[in-house]
Design a protein around this motif. Structure first.
Motif, short mmCIF file in Angstrom:
data_model
loop_
_atom_site.label_atom_id
_atom_site.label_comp_id
_atom_site.label_asym_id
_atom_site.label_seq_id
_atom_site.Cartn_x
_atom_site.Cartn_y
_atom_site.Cartn_z
N ARG A 1 0.86 -1.19 0.00
CA ARG A 1 0.00 0.00 0.00
C ARG A 1 0.89 1.23 0.00
O ARG A 1 1.85 1.32 0.76
N ASN A 2 0.58 2.20 -0.86
CA ASN A 2 1.49 3.31 -1.09
C ASN A 2 0.89 4.69 -0.93
O ASN A 2 1.43 5.66 -1.46
N GLY A 3 -0.22 4.79 -0.27
CA GLY A 3 -0.81 6.10 -0.05
C GLY A 3 -1.47 6.68 -1.30
O GLY A 3 -1.63 6.00 -2.31
N GLU A 4 -1.81 7.94 -1.23
CA GLU A 4 -2.58 8.60 -2.29
C GLU A 4 -1.77 8.86 -3.56
O GLU A 4 -2.32 8.88 -4.65
N ASP A 5 -0.47 9.07 -3.44
CA ASP A 5 0.33 9.52 -4.58
C ASP A 5 0.83 8.42 -5.50
O ASP A 5 1.33 8.71 -6.58
#
Length: 60
Positions: free
Chosen positions: A39-43
């Protein structure tokens, strides 16, 4: 402090960095075979990563 990461700007660089990560984990008895959600966040996109050990060719 974490060391800075080298830029990954090509598939060759990605494969080299991945191989290095897997070797370091294996050298330290970390189980590297399996699957993980990354999982890598919004960006950035999220990825599903699967690592499977394969047999070496006789030529390797």
């Amino acid at each position: 402090m974490d060391r800075p990461e080298s830029a990954i700007v090509s598939e060759t660089a990605f494969q080299s960095a991945l191989a290095s990560l897997l070797r370091r984990a294996d050298d330290n008895d970390v189980e590297v075979e399996g699957g993980w959600d990354c999982r890598n966040g919004e960006d950035h996109p999220d990825w599903d990563v699967i690592v499977t050990e394969v047999e070496k060719n006789a030529d390797d």
